[in-house]
Design an enzyme around this catalytic site. Sequence first.
Site, mmCIF file in Angstrom:
data_model
loop_
_atom_site.group_PDB
_atom_site.id
_atom_site.type_symbol
_atom_site.label_atom_id
_atom_site.label_comp_id
_atom_site.label_asym_id
_atom_site.label_seq_id
_atom_site.Cartn_x
_atom_site.Cartn_y
_atom_site.Cartn_z
ATOM 1 N N HIS A 1 7.917 8.810 -3.960
ATOM 2 C CA HIS A 1 9.173 8.331 -3.371
ATOM 3 C C HIS A 1 10.184 8.036 -4.473
ATOM 4 O O HIS A 1 9.956 7.195 -5.324
ATOM 5 C CB HIS A 1 8.920 7.075 -2.534
ATOM 6 C CG HIS A 1 8.319 7.373 -1.195
ATOM 7 N ND1 HIS A 1 8.468 6.560 -0.100
ATOM 8 C CD2 HIS A 1 7.586 8.427 -0.772
ATOM 9 C CE1 HIS A 1 7.840 7.094 0.938
ATOM 10 N NE2 HIS A 1 7.296 8.215 0.552
ATOM 11 N N TYR B 1 13.040 -1.168 4.479
ATOM 12 C CA TYR B 1 12.937 -2.633 4.581
ATOM 13 C C TYR B 1 14.091 -3.086 5.468
ATOM 14 O O TYR B 1 15.239 -2.678 5.245
ATOM 15 C CB TYR B 1 13.079 -3.282 3.201
ATOM 16 C CG TYR B 1 11.857 -3.107 2.316
ATOM 17 C CD1 TYR B 1 10.858 -4.067 2.298
ATOM 18 C CD2 TYR B 1 11.712 -1.983 1.507
ATOM 19 C CE1 TYR B 1 9.738 -3.918 1.478
ATOM 20 C CE2 TYR B 1 10.586 -1.829 0.690
ATOM 21 C CZ TYR B 1 9.612 -2.802 0.687
ATOM 22 O OH TYR B 1 8.497 -2.655 -0.119
ATOM 23 N N PRO C 1 3.827 -9.886 0.203
ATOM 24 C CA PRO C 1 3.785 -8.422 0.064
ATOM 25 C C PRO C 1 5.156 -7.742 0.030
ATOM 26 O O PRO C 1 5.240 -6.542 -0.236
ATOM 27 C CB PRO C 1 2.994 -7.971 1.300
ATOM 28 C CG PRO C 1 3.094 -9.091 2.267
ATOM 29 C CD PRO C 1 3.246 -10.343 1.468
ATOM 30 N N LYS D 1 3.926 -5.766 -4.852
ATOM 31 C CA LYS D 1 3.545 -6.020 -6.244
ATOM 32 C C LYS D 1 2.078 -6.428 -6.469
ATOM 33 O O LYS D 1 1.592 -6.388 -7.600
ATOM 34 C CB LYS D 1 4.437 -7.130 -6.843
ATOM 35 C CG LYS D 1 5.856 -6.689 -7.087
ATOM 36 C CD LYS D 1 5.952 -5.815 -8.322
ATOM 37 C CE LYS D 1 7.240 -5.045 -8.420
ATOM 38 N NZ LYS D 1 7.133 -3.617 -8.139
ATOM 39 N N TYR E 1 11.429 -2.845 -8.705
ATOM 40 C CA TYR E 1 10.617 -2.223 -7.649
ATOM 41 C C TYR E 1 9.682 -1.167 -8.241
ATOM 42 O O TYR E 1 8.513 -1.092 -7.861
ATOM 43 C CB TYR E 1 11.508 -1.619 -6.554
ATOM 44 C CG TYR E 1 10.713 -1.328 -5.300
ATOM 45 C CD1 TYR E 1 10.590 -2.279 -4.282
ATOM 46 C CD2 TYR E 1 10.046 -0.116 -5.137
ATOM 47 C CE1 TYR E 1 9.834 -2.027 -3.147
ATOM 48 C CE2 TYR E 1 9.286 0.147 -4.007
ATOM 49 C CZ TYR E 1 9.188 -0.812 -3.014
ATOM 50 O OH TYR E 1 8.427 -0.567 -1.890
HETATM 51 P P1 FAD Z 1 -9.100 -8.198 -3.827
HETATM 52 O O1 FAD Z 1 -8.619 -6.887 -3.359
HETATM 53 O O2 FAD Z 1 -8.973 -9.373 -2.942
HETATM 54 O O3 FAD Z 1 -10.620 -8.014 -4.250
HETATM 55 C C1 FAD Z 1 -11.460 -9.106 -4.564
HETATM 56 C C2 FAD Z 1 -12.901 -8.741 -4.234
HETATM 57 O O4 FAD Z 1 -13.754 -9.827 -4.605
HETATM 58 C C3 FAD Z 1 -13.112 -8.518 -2.750
HETATM 59 O O5 FAD Z 1 -13.752 -7.277 -2.539
HETATM 60 C C4 FAD Z 1 -13.958 -9.703 -2.312
HETATM 61 O O6 FAD Z 1 -14.833 -9.372 -1.245
HETATM 62 C C5 FAD Z 1 -14.702 -10.032 -3.585
HETATM 63 N N1 FAD Z 1 -15.178 -11.428 -3.631
HETATM 64 C C6 FAD Z 1 -14.561 -12.539 -3.175
HETATM 65 N N2 FAD Z 1 -15.306 -13.635 -3.387
HETATM 66 C C7 FAD Z 1 -16.441 -13.215 -4.019
HETATM 67 C C8 FAD Z 1 -17.599 -13.873 -4.495
HETATM 68 N N3 FAD Z 1 -17.745 -15.205 -4.370
HETATM 69 N N4 FAD Z 1 -18.575 -13.135 -5.083
HETATM 70 C C9 FAD Z 1 -18.424 -11.774 -5.219
HETATM 71 N N5 FAD Z 1 -17.346 -11.090 -4.768
HETATM 72 C C10 FAD Z 1 -16.360 -11.804 -4.176
HETATM 73 N N6 FAD Z 1 0.078 -4.946 -3.195
HETATM 74 C C11 FAD Z 1 0.824 -3.938 -3.728
HETATM 75 O O7 FAD Z 1 0.820 -3.769 -4.954
HETATM 76 N N7 FAD Z 1 1.596 -3.099 -2.970
HETATM 77 C C12 FAD Z 1 1.649 -3.248 -1.628
HETATM 78 O O8 FAD Z 1 2.315 -2.437 -0.966
HETATM 79 C C13 FAD Z 1 0.897 -4.330 -1.025
HETATM 80 N N8 FAD Z 1 0.905 -4.518 0.304
HETATM 81 C C14 FAD Z 1 0.113 -5.479 0.854
HETATM 82 C C15 FAD Z 1 0.144 -5.625 2.222
HETATM 83 C C16 FAD Z 1 -0.655 -6.583 2.820
HETATM 84 C C17 FAD Z 1 -0.576 -6.737 4.312
HETATM 85 C C18 FAD Z 1 -1.533 -7.397 2.019
HETATM 86 C C19 FAD Z 1 -2.426 -8.430 2.670
HETATM 87 C C20 FAD Z 1 -1.555 -7.253 0.655
HETATM 88 C C21 FAD Z 1 -0.744 -6.306 0.046
HETATM 89 N N9 FAD Z 1 -0.737 -6.127 -1.326
HETATM 90 C C22 FAD Z 1 0.078 -5.167 -1.870
HETATM 91 C C23 FAD Z 1 -1.568 -6.970 -2.197
HETATM 92 C C24 FAD Z 1 -2.882 -6.296 -2.659
HETATM 93 O O9 FAD Z 1 -3.614 -5.848 -1.541
HETATM 94 C C25 FAD Z 1 -3.733 -7.273 -3.477
HETATM 95 O O10 FAD Z 1 -2.906 -7.864 -4.451
HETATM 96 C C26 FAD Z 1 -4.932 -6.573 -4.163
HETATM 97 O O11 FAD Z 1 -5.925 -6.288 -3.220
HETATM 98 C C27 FAD Z 1 -5.537 -7.437 -5.269
HETATM 99 O O12 FAD Z 1 -6.688 -6.837 -5.780
HETATM 100 P P2 FAD Z 1 -7.853 -7.709 -6.391
HETATM 101 O O13 FAD Z 1 -8.909 -6.738 -6.822
HETATM 102 O O14 FAD Z 1 -7.304 -8.663 -7.373
HETATM 103 O O15 FAD Z 1 -8.389 -8.616 -5.193
HETATM 104 C C1 PHB Z 2 2.439 -0.795 2.885
HETATM 105 O O1 PHB Z 2 2.668 0.421 3.023
HETATM 106 O O2 PHB Z 2 1.411 -1.314 3.327
HETATM 107 C C2 PHB Z 2 3.428 -1.646 2.184
HETATM 108 C C3 PHB Z 2 4.544 -1.060 1.615
HETATM 109 C C4 PHB Z 2 5.486 -1.858 0.965
HETATM 110 C C5 PHB Z 2 5.287 -3.225 0.911
HETATM 111 C C6 PHB Z 2 4.172 -3.809 1.475
HETATM 112 C C7 PHB Z 2 3.236 -3.014 2.123
HETATM 113 O O3 PHB Z 2 6.230 -3.995 0.313
#
Ligand code: FAD
Ligand code: PHB
Length: 388
Positions: A72, A200, A292, A296, A383
């Site tokens: 994009h 958005y 979200p 980021k 962004y």
């Molecule tokens: P997580 O993905 O939370 O992974 C952590 C892992 O640790 C999990 O698998 C969990 O099960 C495990 N865990 C937890 N506790 C324990 C334990 N005690 N022992 C062992 N394992 C454990 N980010 C973007 O960059 N762009 C986007 O467009 C975006 N959109 C989003 C939309 C939504 C609706 C949501 C909810 C989030 C969005 N995010 C986005 C954020 C992104 O999903 C998270 O920031 C990302 O998943 C972080 O990764 P992580 O590996 O740090 O944590």
């Molecule tokens: C998504 O596609 O899930 C998405 C895209 C942009 C955002 C958050 C989530 O800012």
Amino acid sequence: MRTQVAIIGAGPAGLLLGQLLHKHGIDNIILERQTADYVLSRVRAGVIEQVTMGLLDEAGVGARMHKDGLVHDGVQICVDGVRHRISFKELTGKAVMVYGQTEITKDLMDGRAAVGAPTVYAADDVALHDIFSGAPRVTYRGDSKSHEIDCDFIAGCDGFHGISRKSAPPRAITAHERIYPLGWLGILSDTPPVSEELIYVRHDRGFALCSMRSPTRSRYYIQCSLADDIDSWPDERFWEALRPRLDEEGRERLVTGPSIEKSIAPLRSFVAEPMRFGRLFLAGDAAHIVPPTGAKGLNLAASDVRYLSQAFIEHYADKSDSGLDHYSDRALARVWKAERFSWWMTTTLHRISENPFDLKLQVAELDYLFRSTAAATAFAENYVGLPY
Ligand code: FAD
Ligand code: PHB
């Protein structure tokens, strides 16, 4: 068991760290509380910064993303029924990739399986020990047995609700938090996206976001109340709430259909400082959360992992601890800029306050964004992702 780096959590942060360390000959074991299928069923992020793409390539797992991901060059912002476009390409020369977190996780899991690096899924009661000593340990239960891993370092990649941050002495942590009085109700549907680019939406009825996963799969979000539950949002009610927030073209082009996933996510800004406690290093959502709106979260998890993997590589290859000593400061400097941008997008696009002064400010912020090349460039730079 013994390893060099014990990684807690097999989300994007843990899996990416494991892959980068393995490439540099650093032994690691990942412990994950959930099953692999459960981890893969979580629908979350969709937008990948260029620097994150580079890191996935470096980890050797970028091929499918380049084949199936959607590049994009810009984004659209619709304010009270009028759409504006911000061109990343023209303003920064960069682009973002739309590619689901589920797919990235799958690519990372496949990459890890291909090199035979160990991941323990369904690991219960993970506990961290002796993090301030020279010989930290991790214990867990799996297959009804107790296990212990001796290691040099522990990487806490276990998300916001994980055990790692809670294992640091509470007095050693400063937590900064802002909770927004609303959530995002998201649905996934096998319908063509309403637009080729993300939209958005700022509207008097509340925020909306039109995103996608492929040319035939859409991801839509609307602002909802924290008191809402999924059952009170049948698909028809969702589409009826979304459509009037779009501009005329969007309303005409919107194709509705049954949802294949629906979830509510609260909006929160959170930073725990520092990100290092002795031999425990936090990365990703374990240390910080962004709402979200700025897309980021996953990208910040990836940038933490870049700083941390380089620090471990320097430690083992060059016998230098400079990267480890500076990890927390370097990571937090980037985190706070993403916190600022995500907070700005959230407060500018959502209906949070009913105070007419706040509403006027939102409109003024957006009007300035569309009229000033300087403002649009600042938006685009943030962004597409700030440089490491
Ligand atoms: P997580 O993905 O939370 O992974 C952590 C892992 O640790 C999990 O698998 C969990 O099960 C495990 N865990 C937890 N506790 C324990 C334990 N005690 N022992 C062992 N394992 C454990 N980010 C973007 O960059 N762009 C986007 O467009 C975006 N959109 C989003 C939309 C939504 C609706 C949501 C909810 C989030 C969005 N995010 C986005 C954020 C992104 O999903 C998270 O920031 C990302 O998943 C972080 O990764 P992580 O590996 O740090 O944590
Ligand atoms: C998504 O596609 O899930 C998405 C895209 C942009 C955002 C958050 C989530 O800012």
